[in-house]
Design a protein around this motif. Sequence first.
Motif, PDB file in Angstrom:
ATOM      1  N   SER A  88      -2.910   0.254  -5.520  1.00  0.00           N
ATOM      2  CA  SER A  88      -4.908   0.268  -4.492  1.00  0.00           C
ATOM      3  C   SER A  88      -5.028  -0.663  -3.090  1.00  0.00           C
ATOM      4  O   SER A  88      -4.664   0.006  -2.251  1.00  0.00           O
ATOM      5  N   GLU A  89      -4.277  -2.218  -3.927  1.00  0.00           N
ATOM      6  CA  GLU A  89      -4.344  -3.339  -2.700  1.00  0.00           C
ATOM      7  C   GLU A  89      -3.908  -3.026  -1.597  1.00  0.00           C
ATOM      8  O   GLU A  89      -3.815  -2.726  -0.598  1.00  0.00           O
ATOM      9  N   ASN A  90      -2.294  -2.886  -2.205  1.00  0.00           N
ATOM     10  CA  ASN A  90      -0.899  -2.116  -1.010  1.00  0.00           C
ATOM     11  C   ASN A  90      -2.404  -1.059   0.119  1.00  0.00           C
ATOM     12  O   ASN A  90      -1.691  -1.538   1.723  1.00  0.00           O
ATOM     13  N   LEU A  91      -2.066  -0.217  -0.801  1.00  0.00           N
ATOM     14  CA  LEU A  91      -2.263   1.330  -0.080  1.00  0.00           C
ATOM     15  C   LEU A  91      -3.681   0.724   1.195  1.00  0.00           C
ATOM     16  O   LEU A  91      -4.288   1.620   2.203  1.00  0.00           O
ATOM     17  N   LYS A  92      -4.630   0.537   0.426  1.00  0.00           N
ATOM     18  CA  LYS A  92      -5.702  -0.156   1.259  1.00  0.00           C
ATOM     19  C   LYS A  92      -5.942  -0.726   2.024  1.00  0.00           C
ATOM     20  O   LYS A  92      -6.266  -0.302   3.955  1.00  0.00           O
ATOM     21  N   GLN A  93      -4.525  -2.143   2.470  1.00  0.00           N
ATOM     22  CA  GLN A  93      -3.977  -2.363   3.434  1.00  0.00           C
ATOM     23  C   GLN A  93      -4.080  -1.293   4.815  1.00  0.00           C
ATOM     24  O   GLN A  93      -3.949  -1.343   5.657  1.00  0.00           O
ATOM     25  N   VAL A  94      -3.171  -1.146   4.474  1.00  0.00           N
ATOM     26  CA  VAL A  94      -2.319   0.600   5.292  1.00  0.00           C
ATOM     27  C   VAL A  94      -3.298   0.841   5.940  1.00  0.00           C
ATOM     28  O   VAL A  94      -3.482   1.176   7.066  1.00  0.00           O
ATOM     29  N   LEU A  95      -4.465   1.569   5.301  1.00  0.00           N
ATOM     30  CA  LEU A  95      -5.133   2.888   5.551  1.00  0.00           C
ATOM     31  C   LEU A  95      -6.488   1.828   6.819  1.00  0.00           C
ATOM     32  O   LEU A  95      -6.449   2.771   7.107  1.00  0.00           O
TER      33      LEU A  95
END
Length: 370
Positions: free
Chosen positions: A53-60
């Motif tokens: 989720s952290e990685n994804l949050k950064q992308v988004l």
Amino acid sequence: MSQRINILYNRKPCYDIVITKGFEELENELVTLDVTEKKLCIITDSKVGPIYSENLKQVLTSLASKVSVFTMPAGEAYKTLDTVKNIYEFLIHEKFGRKDMLIALGGGVVGDITGYVAATFLRGIDFIQIPTTLLSQNDSSIGGKTGVDFDGYKNMVGAFKMPRLVYMNLNTLNTLDDRQFFSGFAEVMKHGLIKDDKFYIWLIENMYEICERDLDILEEMIVKSCNIKKAVVEKDPTEQGDRALLNFGHTIGHAIEKYKNFQLTHGECISLGAVAAAYISWKRGMISMEDYYEIRDMYVPFYLPISIDGINPEEILTLTKSDKKAQSGTIKFILLKRIGKAVIDDTVTDEEILAAIKEIYFDEEENLSE
Ligand code: GLY
């Protein structure tokens, strides 16, 4: 190279399934969905969230106006209206409006619950699916079925709600433990058995590569499997007829799932239910004995059970008859006319069901005393 499958709804293009091996292409997909002005909420669980989720949050974050994360406890036991209520409260707290969007990041439970919240919050908001398990990539993220369990009944409360996108990063399959991975295979097998004998044979031929999680073979498998599901849900999106074929193995499977209080995975229960349904098909002379034993034994290399101890067959029969699918009084049983062709049958008797449950029942005490 990623693969793209478009799903039609009422004969019109509705959403794409993107099958790829990373999260790199998600950015472009979201740009196409025009999320710049939107708030996004990633809904995930305590197993998947810490990994992605952290990685994804950064992308988004660079794409949308705000990104929040809601993490629910992992497991079928939390696929409830209580969790839905917690998500509603979180979205209200985060000031989500009708133009904002939810992102389901996880397996079948997360996908079903996020979809249900998306169908009902403010009378419906958009959502996308990022399925991370074999089960959700191959089956539950496609076709718009959403919902929660209620009062011990599987998927008793729900809605049809189509996602805007299904984005599969096949590398997520590498972080599944063996039990979760093979659980998903039961639904892959189901697609071959009910609709496509060539796919079933392909699965046998590629058994070793699948077990070793060869990513290219898994990609080919998921593309083939998604195309089978596409054909079924496009023809009958709201299960007025043929979509019920996808419930092969689920009638007895759901009863076992409930009896064992969700201690077995969904796929483990479905493989047991599928063996039982194939047994009835054999006993009715619809498939040969050789086919029955071949189907049964095909689950073994994928570490899926073909027999079960510690059950009371009569109680499983009672549960089978009280499943959601039997609420209208008749059980719509899915049987095999041959490998690759399933049919709906509402004439299966209690005696036939009981005999099938006894076929998969491994009575420990009886075997010890022999
Ligand atoms: N997983 C069964 C269905 O989508 O209908």
